[in-house]
Design a protein around this motif. Structure first.
Motif, PDB file in Angstrom:
ATOM      1  N   PRO A  86       0.828  -1.223   0.000  1.00 45.96           N
ATOM      2  CA  PRO A  86       0.000   0.000   0.000  1.00 45.96           C
ATOM      3  C   PRO A  86       0.853   1.261   0.000  1.00 45.96           C
ATOM      4  N   THR A  87       0.460   2.244  -0.799  1.00 48.24           N
ATOM      5  CA  THR A  87       1.178   3.521  -0.814  1.00 48.24           C
ATOM      6  C   THR A  87       0.808   4.389   0.373  1.00 48.24           C
ATOM      7  N   ASP A  88      -0.385   4.168   0.945  1.00 51.49           N
ATOM      8  CA  ASP A  88      -0.810   4.895   2.144  1.00 51.49           C
ATOM      9  C   ASP A  88      -1.332   3.865   3.143  1.00 51.49           C
ATOM     10  N   PRO A  89      -0.452   3.319   3.993  1.00 52.42           N
ATOM     11  CA  PRO A  89      -0.855   2.245   4.905  1.00 52.42           C
ATOM     12  C   PRO A  89      -1.955   2.634   5.876  1.00 52.42           C
ATOM     13  N   SER A  90      -2.138   3.930   6.131  1.00 49.81           N
ATOM     14  CA  SER A  90      -3.180   4.360   7.068  1.00 49.81           C
ATOM     15  C   SER A  90      -4.566   4.360   6.431  1.00 49.81           C
ATOM     16  N   ASP A  91      -4.631   4.275   5.115  1.00 52.67           N
ATOM     17  CA  ASP A  91      -5.911   4.309   4.404  1.00 52.67           C
ATOM     18  C   ASP A  91      -6.464   2.902   4.277  1.00 52.67           C
ATOM     19  N   GLN A  92      -6.919   2.354   5.382  1.00 53.09           N
ATOM     20  CA  GLN A  92      -7.477   0.998   5.416  1.00 53.09           C
ATOM     21  C   GLN A  92      -9.008   1.069   5.414  1.00 53.09           C
ATOM     22  N   PRO A  93      -9.674   0.009   4.965  1.00 49.07           N
ATOM     23  CA  PRO A  93      -9.139  -1.255   4.447  1.00 49.07           C
ATOM     24  C   PRO A  93      -8.580  -1.115   3.039  1.00 49.07           C
ATOM     25  N   PHE A  94      -7.902  -2.193   2.586  1.00 45.52           N
ATOM     26  CA  PHE A  94      -7.245  -2.170   1.287  1.00 45.52           C
ATOM     27  C   PHE A  94      -8.024  -2.902   0.194  1.00 45.52           C
ATOM     28  N   ALA A  95      -8.942  -3.769   0.591  1.00 47.53           N
ATOM     29  CA  ALA A  95      -9.598  -4.662  -0.372  1.00 47.53           C
ATOM     30  C   ALA A  95     -10.342  -3.912  -1.471  1.00 47.53           C
ATOM     31  N   ASP A  96     -10.816  -2.708  -1.178  1.00 47.84           N
ATOM     32  CA  ASP A  96     -11.586  -1.955  -2.172  1.00 47.84           C
ATOM     33  C   ASP A  96     -10.732  -0.965  -2.955  1.00 47.84           C
ATOM     34  N   LYS A  97      -9.412  -1.007  -2.762  1.00 46.06           N
ATOM     35  CA  LYS A  97      -8.545  -0.022  -3.400  1.00 46.06           C
ATOM     36  C   LYS A  97      -8.149  -0.486  -4.811  1.00 46.06           C
ATOM     37  N   PRO A  98      -8.034   0.458  -5.764  1.00 43.00           N
ATOM     38  CA  PRO A  98      -7.635   0.097  -7.131  1.00 43.00           C
ATOM     39  C   PRO A  98      -6.153  -0.232  -7.205  1.00 43.00           C
ATOM     40  N   ALA A  99      -5.736  -0.760  -8.339  1.00 37.37           N
ATOM     41  CA  ALA A  99      -4.344  -1.159  -8.525  1.00 37.37           C
ATOM     42  C   ALA A  99      -3.398   0.012  -8.321  1.00 37.37           C
ATOM     43  N   GLU A 100      -3.850   1.212  -8.685  1.00 38.25           N
ATOM     44  CA  GLU A 100      -2.993   2.397  -8.584  1.00 38.25           C
ATOM     45  C   GLU A 100      -2.641   2.760  -7.144  1.00 38.25           C
ATOM     46  N   PHE A 101      -3.398   2.227  -6.191  1.00 38.70           N
ATOM     47  CA  PHE A 101      -3.161   2.518  -4.783  1.00 38.70           C
ATOM     48  C   PHE A 101      -1.911   1.803  -4.273  1.00 38.70           C
ATOM     49  N   PHE A 102      -1.466   0.763  -4.978  1.00 35.95           N
ATOM     50  CA  PHE A 102      -0.373  -0.087  -4.504  1.00 35.95           C
ATOM     51  C   PHE A 102       0.876   0.060  -5.366  1.00 35.95           C
ATOM     52  N   HIS A 179       3.046 -11.912   4.784  1.00 33.01           N
ATOM     53  CA  HIS A 179       3.645 -10.791   4.073  1.00 33.01           C
ATOM     54  C   HIS A 179       4.556 -10.056   5.045  1.00 33.01           C
ATOM     55  N   THR A 180       5.200  -8.996   4.562  1.00 33.56           N
ATOM     56  CA  THR A 180       6.047  -8.180   5.436  1.00 33.56           C
ATOM     57  C   THR A 180       5.291  -6.914   5.817  1.00 33.56           C
ATOM     58  N   LEU A 181       5.913  -6.106   6.648  1.00 33.45           N
ATOM     59  CA  LEU A 181       5.446  -4.745   6.836  1.00 33.45           C
ATOM     60  C   LEU A 181       5.686  -3.970   5.546  1.00 33.45           C
ATOM     61  N   VAL A 182       5.115  -2.786   5.453  1.00 30.95           N
ATOM     62  CA  VAL A 182       5.302  -1.951   4.268  1.00 30.95           C
ATOM     63  C   VAL A 182       6.784  -1.670   4.024  1.00 30.95           C
ATOM     64  N   SER A 183       7.567  -1.657   5.075  1.00 33.67           N
ATOM     65  CA  SER A 183       9.006  -1.394   4.965  1.00 33.67           C
ATOM     66  C   SER A 183       9.779  -2.567   4.379  1.00 33.67           C
ATOM     67  N   GLY A 184       9.122  -3.709   4.190  1.00 32.97           N
ATOM     68  CA  GLY A 184       9.813  -4.893   3.707  1.00 32.97           C
ATOM     69  C   GLY A 184      10.436  -5.725   4.809  1.00 32.97           C
ATOM     70  N   PRO A 331       1.292   3.589  13.475  1.00 32.32           N
ATOM     71  CA  PRO A 331       0.877   2.689  12.400  1.00 32.32           C
ATOM     72  C   PRO A 331       0.499   1.319  12.899  1.00 32.32           C
ATOM     73  N   GLY A 332      -0.333   0.644  12.125  1.00 30.27           N
ATOM     74  CA  GLY A 332      -0.585  -0.769  12.350  1.00 30.27           C
ATOM     75  C   GLY A 332       0.590  -1.564  11.802  1.00 30.27           C
ATOM     76  N   PRO A 333       0.588  -2.901  11.961  1.00 29.10           N
ATOM     77  CA  PRO A 333       1.735  -3.703  11.551  1.00 29.10           C
ATOM     78  C   PRO A 333       1.977  -3.661  10.056  1.00 29.10           C
ATOM     79  N   GLY A 334       0.974  -3.313   9.252  1.00 30.14           N
ATOM     80  CA  GLY A 334       1.191  -3.232   7.826  1.00 30.14           C
ATOM     81  C   GLY A 334       1.976  -2.023   7.420  1.00 30.14           C
ATOM     82  N   GLN A 335       2.251  -1.145   8.364  1.00 29.07           N
ATOM     83  CA  GLN A 335       2.900   0.107   8.026  1.00 29.07           C
ATOM     84  C   GLN A 335       4.370   0.138   8.394  1.00 29.07           C
TER      85      GLN A 335
END
Length: 335
Positions: A86-102, A179-184, A331-335
């Motif tokens: 995710p390009t903006d980890p705080s903008d959850q949930p992610f399931a409804d986001k378009p491909a451009e969001f990632f 998966h990893t955190l957004v930081s990898g 942040p949550g763990p995804g961030q």
């Protein structure tokens, strides 16, 4: 990084294993009473004999009744080639986001080793009063990776598995439910790690131990005696129960990961656990967050307290900062 190819699975289902024992499973309602009868169980022999991968070092301390888990943090089964970040980890949930969001990142270059070093009791003590699991590491897996709870945010409103998203054959969570955190960093599981269970488990038998939680109790896949599928209805509020397992033929309280519905993971401990361990691995960088907010790190920790999720409004008021700014910075763990 070795072995980047993720093992494939058949419809995300596992063929689970252990030893078939002719014992009646206790009802969920009776689990706590049965635990009292079981008493303290020494897990050191089972921990020593578990199927730890080569990237894991286990050191038993018989005098302290603990074991030390050390790993570089990357799972021995490898990864998918690409992941959605995710390009903006705080903008959850992610399931409804378009491909451009990632961003689409290649695991071979994006993922980073994250050393894990934790000490866990080998005499886990069951308690009637449960402790909520925090974001970040709640346990360790035999692959060298970390076990997280269900959630992607402090408020526990976004369940990672239910927030799965796939664009152009690239997924947010891989086929191992990891998966990893957004930081990898901090590769971790949010569901049954089928890359483990497909390899170790056998049909018509109980799951084998695939990890240990920070409270010392063992973790299994979703097969019980005779290979019966374990669902949330078979377990207590912490996704556990008392029964015999291949490693504990006399019975022990233990956790099961499930596949039917959330909670897929363990959302609370039924064993004694230190607050420090409950805030372990993959958690927020309090020093960096404090600097961003212009407050002292100690004051930030004191304001947030030990409860999960934190009372952000009260914490912000005590710190004299905006509550929305605090939520965004934590942040949550995804961030």
């Amino acid at each position: 990084m070795k072995n980047k190819t993720l093992y494939t699975t058949a419809a995300f289902s596992a063929i689970i294993a252990a030893v078939a024992l002719n014992v009646t499973m206790p009802d969920t309602a009776d689990a706590q009473d049965t635990t009292t009868a079981v008493g303290l169980v020494d897990t050191s022999a089972a921990v020593q004999a578990a199927h730890w991968s080569d990237n894991v070092t286990i050191t038993i301390d018989a005098d302290a009744n603990t074991f030390r888990f050390e790993s570089h943090g990357m799972p021995s089964h490898g990864f998918a080639e690409k992941y959605l970040i995710p390009t903006d980890p705080s903008d959850q949930p992610f399931a409804d986001k378009p491909a451009e969001f990632f961003n689409v990142e290649e695991s071979a270059t994006y993922f980073k080793e994250t050393p894990v070093d934790t000490t866990i009791t080998t005499l886990p003590a069951y308690t009637e009063e449960v402790t909520e699991t925090s974001l970040g590491r709640i346990g360790v897996a035999i692959t060298g990776a970390q076990i997280f709870n269900d959630y992607e945010n402090f408020e526990r409103t976004v369940v990672a598995q239910n927030d799965q998203v796939i664009h152009d054959h690239v997924a947010f969570l891989d086929e191992c439910n990891g998966h990893t955190l957004v930081s990898g960093t901090d590769y971790h599981y949010h569901g049954i790690p089928v890359c483990i269970t497909d390899t170790l488990d056998k049909a018509d038998e109980h799951s084998v131990m695939i990890g240990v939680l920070e409270d010392g109790f063992p973790v299994y896949g979703n097969h019980g005696q005779g290979g019966a599928i374990i669902t949330n209805d078979d377990l207590d509020a912490c996704s556990g129960h008392v029964d015999v397992t291949p490693e504990f033929p006399d019975g022990i309280y233990h956790y099961h990961l499930t596949a039917d519905e959330a909670p897929y993971m363990i959302d609370c401990y039924h064993g004694e656990v230190e607050v420090a361990a409950n805030m372990g691995g993959g958690g927020p960088d309090f020093a960096a967050i404090a600097e961003e907010l212009g407050v002292e790190e100690a004051a930030l920790r004191d304001a947030l307290g030990d409860t999960m999720p934190p009372d952000f409004d009260a914490a912000a008021q005590s710190l004299g900062i905006d509550s929305d700014a605090l939520r965004i910075a934590m942040p949550g763990p995804g961030q």
